[in-house]
Scaffold this motif. Structure first.
Motif, PDB file in Angstrom:
ATOM      1  N   ARG A 203     -22.691 -21.161   4.701  1.00 37.55           N
ATOM      2  CA  ARG A 203     -22.433 -21.100   6.138  1.00 37.55           C
ATOM      3  C   ARG A 203     -21.039 -21.589   6.519  1.00 37.55           C
ATOM      4  N   ILE A 204     -20.105 -21.592   5.547  1.00 40.17           N
ATOM      5  CA  ILE A 204     -18.716 -21.957   5.859  1.00 40.17           C
ATOM      6  C   ILE A 204     -18.031 -20.749   6.485  1.00 40.17           C
ATOM      7  N   SER A 205     -18.149 -19.610   5.822  1.00 35.28           N
ATOM      8  CA  SER A 205     -17.608 -18.363   6.338  1.00 35.28           C
ATOM      9  C   SER A 205     -18.705 -17.324   6.119  1.00 35.28           C
ATOM     10  N   GLY A 206     -19.382 -16.969   7.211  1.00 39.88           N
ATOM     11  CA  GLY A 206     -20.610 -16.179   7.108  1.00 39.88           C
ATOM     12  C   GLY A 206     -20.476 -14.896   6.327  1.00 39.88           C
ATOM     13  N   THR A 207     -19.330 -14.222   6.455  1.00 36.81           N
ATOM     14  CA  THR A 207     -19.181 -12.945   5.768  1.00 36.81           C
ATOM     15  C   THR A 207     -18.778 -13.138   4.303  1.00 36.81           C
ATOM     16  N   PHE A 287     -26.836 -11.087   4.796  1.00 33.63           N
ATOM     17  CA  PHE A 287     -25.628 -11.749   4.311  1.00 33.63           C
ATOM     18  C   PHE A 287     -25.815 -12.264   2.883  1.00 33.63           C
ATOM     19  N   ARG A 289     -27.781 -14.362   1.710  1.00 32.97           N
ATOM     20  CA  ARG A 289     -27.949 -15.810   1.624  1.00 32.97           C
ATOM     21  C   ARG A 289     -29.291 -16.158   0.993  1.00 32.97           C
ATOM     22  N   SER A 495     -10.479 -14.196   8.064  1.00 36.44           N
ATOM     23  CA  SER A 495     -11.623 -14.857   8.683  1.00 36.44           C
ATOM     24  C   SER A 495     -11.115 -16.157   9.303  1.00 36.44           C
ATOM     25  N   ALA A 497     -13.303 -18.500  10.738  1.00 34.27           N
ATOM     26  CA  ALA A 497     -14.273 -19.544  10.386  1.00 34.27           C
ATOM     27  C   ALA A 497     -13.926 -20.168   9.037  1.00 34.27           C
TER      28      ALA A 497
END
Lengths: 501, 268
Positions: A203-207, A287, A289, A495, A497
């Motif tokens: 969840r640092i950089s979602g993509t 994503f 995850r 990005s 984020a």
């Protein structure tokens, strides 16, 4: 720190040591500084670690420095991109940098209360904050106009402020003010456990969820001496390449949108959506995850329908990319736009498709192979023109490479265990590890430091590729015109984020 | 030279008829919130509480387990560690509620412990088929933005439902906020809200915005929108998928019923 060689250097010798290690500006993408970060020591002082690459196939070198009375000399005059790392260390750890060319706040904006949050335990309330303008060069002249754009921008966009100083259409100076989205994610790792760390890293950089989780897991595994089983390793490569494919297709949808090709915009995003749905059906997450964990995978995946799904989309992808290449208005807007020279790419620390488009032949999947990449035939697309078109060509060719890699993995993969929690080799005596992955946007590093009991983290440093490329991007904006800005930005595929964390 | 118009026509129609007519929502196999069966809980077990990375699962002093879905990032850790299947993976992603208390699990039909339900504000009739949204990223990981952008792709094609994104808050009816609200984004968020004309509505999108999620707290973040702006619709999810966002927008517009009560999704 595994798997690096380490050298302890005094603050006074730092510049001289780097002068010996990197004597010339030879533009070799394999011999340069990678990142720097500080950590709090148990004796209350700081330690600063400088990570250096010493050539393809060679392990990293970590220079470990104890600052002299909380001071270190700035490296930014010799290695310009180190300037951001130094400003970050000043903001978060209160490290004083001598002779810094831009001694201004970066990560915590002007207006944040004067505290250095990484020196303290996480507080109950966020730090005090009152808005204040950023430090930018004075621009004096009757013709010069100033346009602040953001942090709330048009469309569905990540928050950041872009300041343009311009005359007519020509941009004199461009200042991206990032870190509106700084969430203090590195501190979130402090005190967290191995499984929580994996969920955080996604969840640092979602993509870039897989690329982050992969670098994180590998950093922990090398520190603990765990070797994930073969099947886990192959599935990790499959997920990483699916993520690259998804992001690159998104990139072409965005580029088509910026060049006002409505149908190509829709088609690109439709192709991306189809891969997202494949991701969702495969892993339960669009994503990707929730699969990677330290030691392997959280659960096994059923890959039987993946080859058919990829076959179904491949022809459409090839047709689409071919049609874009044949569109004159699209080429017109990209060729020659936002040119990044190899010299600037090297000095300012460009990474990923951005550096490969400027002639710097580096890709961690081939140069320091991790996971299953050492057993795969991998081709690294290269360009040298450094313009938006070159960056698009890299991504276009990487889509083809990703599909090839996916096919190779699907042929090689066999049933087997997917997780281990046993050390196969000696753990790192200090409980430290460095992990890396080549994400869609470039080289990604995690450095982890465990507590003495090896249960929780004391420090985790995240180097996201967008932190590097945002530093580079303004050099392609100045002296160009406003009309090309949005296309140039899209061609970098950044990005926010990830950079802000 | 490419004739893109011809290429587009030849590609045919890919837009799903869902949700107004039966059709594919595009979320085959996608996980939603973990389903909770308190009756299966074993006395003295607190594995889920210690595994939950966001503190969504808590235990009362009497040992009764509870979950606040406003804080749940659907990471599935609880479903992995639970020895009895009290937490179970599910595809329940349509978790939009008007009242935040409905995201906290309690026995069906019981009243929330913190007083009676507030009366939700209703969107006026004239906005029902023409809603303009100002999106605001208050510190998300870009996952929510990616799913919001997906709403504009030809599969979901949000415009067909009369819902549009607008650049200016002056033209916006709904402020759609993602992220836990970082210290630097708090003022821009409040100013954007101030710039909107009445009647204005706010939707907290994604678990960071509904309850802080994994990023909330610490030195740089607030815990989402609670206490910062009045919220008309809460949609947790990490990130909520495009179909969940679409469903939530239609719930706000009273074009679909809210189906989550007492932290439970009623089955149609």
């Amino acid at each position: 720190m595994r798997p690096c060689t380490a050298r302890i250097v005094s603050a006074a010798d730092l510049l001289a040591t780097l002068g010996e290690l990197l004597p010339t500006r030879d533009l070799d993408p394999h011999r340069r500084l990678r990142m720097a970060y500080a950590r709090k020591m148990r004796d209350g002082g700081l330690e600063v670690l400088y990570c250096l690459s010493q050539g393809a196939g060679h392990p990293y070198l970590m220079l470990r420095v104890r600052p002299d009375g909380n001071r270190l000399p700035s490296l930014a005059n010799r290695f310009p991109f180190m300037g951001w790392y130094e400003r970050e260390m000043h903001d978060l750890f209160g490290l004083d940098i001598d002779g810094h060319p831009e001694p201004y706040p970066l990560v915590l904006h002007e207006g944040a209360a004067h505290v250095h949050p990484m020196l303290q335990a996480p507080p109950d309330l966020p730090i005090q904050f009152a808005e204040a303008p950023p430090r930018v060069p004075a621009m004096i002249g009757p013709e010069i106009q100033r346009l602040p754009f953001g942090p709330v921008r048009a469309d569905i966009a990540e928050s950041a402020q872009f300041l343009f100083f311009y005359i007519g259409e020509g941009i004199l100076h461009y200042h991206p003010r990032l870190f509106y989205k700084h969430r203090g994610m590195e501190q979130r790792f402090e005190g967290s456990s191995l499984p929580t760390g994996a969920i955080l890293s996604e969840r640092i950089s979602g993509t870039d969820s897989v690329a982050h989780a992969l670098a994180y897991c590998q950093a922990c595994e090398i520190a603990l001496g765990w070797g994930p089983p073969r099947r886990a390793v192959w599935i990790r490569v499959i997920l990483a390449e699916l993520e690259r494919l998804t992001n690159h297709l998104h990139y072409f949808g965005a580029l088509a949108k910026m060049t006002t090709l409505k149908v190509a915009d829709a088609q690109g995003h439709w192709l991306e959506e189809q891969v997202r749905q494949i991701n969702g059906a495969l892993t339960g997450s669009r994503f990707l995850r929730g699969i990677l964990c330290v030691g392997g995978l959280r659960r096994d995946l059923d890959l039987t329908s993946l080859p058919v799904a990829l076959d179904a989309i491949e022809a459409d992808v090839t047709l689409y990319l071919g049609k874009l290449d044949d569109t004159r208005s699209y080429l017109d807007r990209l060729i020659g736009t936002g040119r990044l020279t190899r010299e600037i790419a090297f000095d300012q620390g460009a990474t990923g498709p951005v550096e490969r488009a400027s002639g710097m032949d580096r890709d961690l999947r081939r140069d320091l192979p991790y996971s299953g990449y050492s057993d795969l035939r991998i081709e690294i697309p290269m360009q040298s023109a450094g313009d938006a078109w070159a960056r698009a060509c890299i991504r276009r060719d990487e889509i083809r490479v990703s599909l090839t890699l996916l096919r190779q993995c699907l042929e090689l993969i066999e049933p087997g265990p997917i997780r281990t929690d046993q050390a196969q080799s000696d753990p790192d005596p200090e409980g430290e590890g460095l992990g890396w992955s080549e994400g869609t946007r470039g080289a990604l590093y995690y450095a982890v430091h465990y507590d003495p009991k090896r249960e929780i983290f004391e420090r985790v440093k995240i180097k996201d590729p967008s932190f590097s490329n945002w530093r580079v991007f303004p050099f392609t904006v100045e002296d160009t015109n406003l009309m090309d800005y949005a296309i140039n930005e899209a061609s970098f595929g950044l990005s926010i984020a990830g950079a802000d964390r | 030279m490419i004739n893109w118009a011809w290429f587009g026509l030849r590609s045919g129609r890919v837009t799903t008829p869902w949700p107004e007519d039966p059709g594919d929502d595009g979320q085959k196999g996608v996980y939603g919130m973990p389903r909770f069966h308190p009756a299966r809980c074993e006395a003295g077990c607190s594995d889920c509480v210690s595994a939950c990375p966001t503190g969504a699962i808590t235990q009362s002093p009497e040992g009764r387990t509870g979950i606040d879905y406003a804080r749940c990032i659907s990471c599935q850790r609880c479903t992995e560690v639970c020895p009895t299947g009290a937490f179970e993976p599910s595809a329940e992603w349509a978790f939009a509620v008007r009242d935040r208390a409905d995201l906290i699990f309690r026995e069906a039909g019981s009243e929330p412990t913190d007083g009676p339900k507030p009366t939700p504000r209703r969107v006026p009739r004239e906005l029902k088929r023409s809603l303009h949204i100002r999106h605001l990223d208050a510190g998300s990981c870009n996952g929510c933005e990616s799913e919001l952008e997906a709403l504009l792709n030809p599969f979901y094609n949000l415009h067909r439902l009369g819902i549009f994104f607008t650049p200016s808050p002056r033209f916006a009816d709904l402020l759609l906020v993602t992220g836990p609200v970082t210290i630097a984004m708090r003022e821009p968020l409040l100013r954007t809200y101030e710039a909107m004309p009445e009647p204005r509505f706010v939707m907290a999108t994604g678990t960071c915005a509904t309850g802080g999620g994994i990023a909330g707290g610490g030195y740089a973040c607030h815990q989402g929108l609670q206490g910062i702006l009045p919220v008309d619709l809460w949609l947790p999810g990490c990130p909520p998928n495009p179909a969940a966002i679409l469903d939530a927008l239609l719930v706000l517009l009273d074009r679909r019923p809210a189906r989550v009560q007492c932290g439970q999704l009623e089955t149609p």
